[in-house]
Write a protein that holds these residues in place. Structure first.
Motif, PDB file in Angstrom:
ATOM      1  N   GLY A  97       0.802  -1.213   0.000  1.00  9.39           N
ATOM      2  CA  GLY A  97       0.000   0.000   0.000  1.00  9.39           C
ATOM      3  C   GLY A  97       0.836   1.265   0.000  1.00  9.39           C
ATOM      4  N   LEU A  98       0.298   2.330  -0.560  1.00 10.27           N
ATOM      5  CA  LEU A  98       0.999   3.606  -0.639  1.00 10.27           C
ATOM      6  C   LEU A  98       1.008   4.303   0.717  1.00 10.27           C
ATOM      7  N   ILE A  99       1.999   5.172   0.920  1.00  5.36           N
ATOM      8  CA  ILE A  99       2.088   6.004   2.118  1.00  5.36           C
ATOM      9  C   ILE A  99       2.134   7.452   1.663  1.00  5.36           C
ATOM     10  N   LEU A 100       1.120   8.207   2.012  1.00  5.62           N
ATOM     11  CA  LEU A 100       1.015   9.606   1.588  1.00  5.62           C
ATOM     12  C   LEU A 100       1.088   9.749   0.070  1.00  5.62           C
ATOM     13  N   GLY A 101       0.519   8.761  -0.611  1.00  6.55           N
ATOM     14  CA  GLY A 101       0.505   8.793  -2.068  1.00  6.55           C
ATOM     15  C   GLY A 101       1.794   8.338  -2.720  1.00  6.55           C
ATOM     16  N   LEU A 102       2.769   7.904  -1.927  1.00  2.96           N
ATOM     17  CA  LEU A 102       4.062   7.467  -2.443  1.00  2.96           C
ATOM     18  C   LEU A 102       4.209   5.969  -2.248  1.00  2.96           C
ATOM     19  N   SER A 103       4.920   5.319  -3.182  1.00  6.34           N
ATOM     20  CA  SER A 103       5.226   3.909  -2.974  1.00  6.34           C
ATOM     21  C   SER A 103       6.135   3.806  -1.756  1.00  6.34           C
ATOM     22  N   ARG A 104       6.141   2.662  -1.123  1.00  9.33           N
ATOM     23  CA  ARG A 104       6.943   2.516   0.091  1.00  9.33           C
ATOM     24  C   ARG A 104       8.436   2.649  -0.205  1.00  9.33           C
ATOM     25  N   GLY A 105       8.841   2.184  -1.381  1.00  8.81           N
ATOM     26  CA  GLY A 105      10.241   2.327  -1.762  1.00  8.81           C
ATOM     27  C   GLY A 105      10.655   3.785  -1.825  1.00  8.81           C
ATOM     28  N   VAL A 106       9.791   4.630  -2.373  1.00 13.14           N
ATOM     29  CA  VAL A 106      10.074   6.072  -2.447  1.00 13.14           C
ATOM     30  C   VAL A 106      10.030   6.689  -1.052  1.00 13.14           C
ATOM     31  N   PHE A 107       8.996   6.365  -0.286  1.00 15.05           N
ATOM     32  CA  PHE A 107       8.821   6.959   1.041  1.00 15.05           C
ATOM     33  C   PHE A 107      10.009   6.654   1.945  1.00 15.05           C
ATOM     34  N   TYR A 108      10.432   5.397   2.011  1.00 15.00           N
ATOM     35  CA  TYR A 108      11.553   5.033   2.877  1.00 15.00           C
ATOM     36  C   TYR A 108      12.870   5.605   2.360  1.00 15.00           C
ATOM     37  N   SER A 109      12.981   5.778   1.055  1.00 20.52           N
ATOM     38  CA  SER A 109      14.203   6.336   0.479  1.00 20.52           C
ATOM     39  C   SER A 109      14.402   7.789   0.874  1.00 20.52           C
TER      40      SER A 109
END
Length: 291
Positions: free
Chosen positions: A248-260
């Protein structure tokens, strides 16, 4: 998700690679994914020995072997715990023992980096090596493992890309519901190969050039580690633009992007600390000259 191909499935290669090198039964055997870890750690050991040979390592030959053991443990434990907590937390709450079911797959590169950092903090202290200097060495060892890991992802037919009609697109049968005819499965970006090139080859080239030319540019301890974290975050975010989100997305971002984004922040902090440390040392040196 299944969809129809505008060009026709015959125009695209259908992924049919076997994740097993040698299969003993339906679920057990030697896997390419396991081999990718072996090759990654072997490459790291080779690099450490090379550094020691040319007097660029902080650890001797015996310490280098122990460093690989510690790094391997940190990466594997961190990668597994990271996957469960960052990508499969609901399943973990339902069945906590899933944390130990490593044979079912599931590793997170962000978690592996955290595990590596914790292992390095401990080992640097044990060998009385400054952490920032050790971090600059260790980040140069990671790209080969990232490269082999992404290649294994492709062989496994997992973590596929978004639907596309580019000529090199691949049809991943597992991306559709079981039983869906091939002609109704949409071709996708082989994003695993993009990530192998970005996270593996590009980072390897960059870190090796910076490592071997570091003295020439008077690189302060921790600078290279910060550059690696920042650059990894950037190339990971680029790769995520072609990859189908696997959670699932976090704040509209993929988790890979969010954690990066947090890795990028950590990289910036490392760079700031390294440069401030250099200024302090330079200031002390100037003061000593004037006395």
């Amino acid at each position: 998700m299944p969809g129809s191909n505008s060009v026709g499935s015959s125009d695209y290669w259908v992924h049919d690679l076997d994740p097993f090198i040698l299969r003993f039964n339906e679920d057990f055997g030697l896997r390419w994914y396991g081999l990718s870890y072996v090759l990654g750690f072997a490459a790291a050991y080779f690099l450490l020995r090379l550094y020691f040979r040319y007097n660029r390592s902080l650890w001797n030959a015996e310490q280098a072997i122990n460093a690989i053991y510690v790094i391997a443990l940190g990466v594997i434990v961190g990668g597994r715990v990271g996957y469960v907590l960052l990508y499969d937390l609901a399943h973990f709450f339902r069945s906590p023992l899933t944390l130990f079911k490593v044979w079912e797959g599931g590793m997170a590169s962000h978690g592996g980096l955290v595990g590596l950092a914790l292992a390095l903090i401990w080992y640097a202290g044990k060998t009385e090596v400054p952490f920032l200097k050790a971090s600059d060495i260790v980040v140069t060892l990671g790209p080969p493992g990232l490269f082999f890991g992404r290649i294994a992802n492709f062989i496994n037919g997992e973590l596929w890309g978004k639907v596309t009609d580019v000529s090199w697109a691949v049809i991943f049968p597992d991306s559709a519901r079981p039983g869906t005819p091939i002609e109704f499965i949409s071709p996708r970006h082989p994003s695993q190969l993009y990530e192998a090139a970005l996270e593996g080859f590009v980072l390897l080239l960059y870190t090796q050039v910076r490592f071997w030319t570091g003295k020439r540019y008077h690189t302060p301890p921790g600078q290279l580690c910060g550059e690696f974290l920042l650059l990894y975050a950037i190339v990971r975010i680029i790769g995520e633009q072609f990859r189908e989100p696997d959670a699932g997305l976090i704040l509209g971002l993929s988790r890979g992007v969010f954690y990066s984004l947090f890795l990028a922040l950590a990289g910036i902090v490392f760079i700031i600390v390294a440069r401030r440390t250099l200024k302090i040392h330079c200031g002390d040196a100037e003061s000593a000259k004037t006395e």
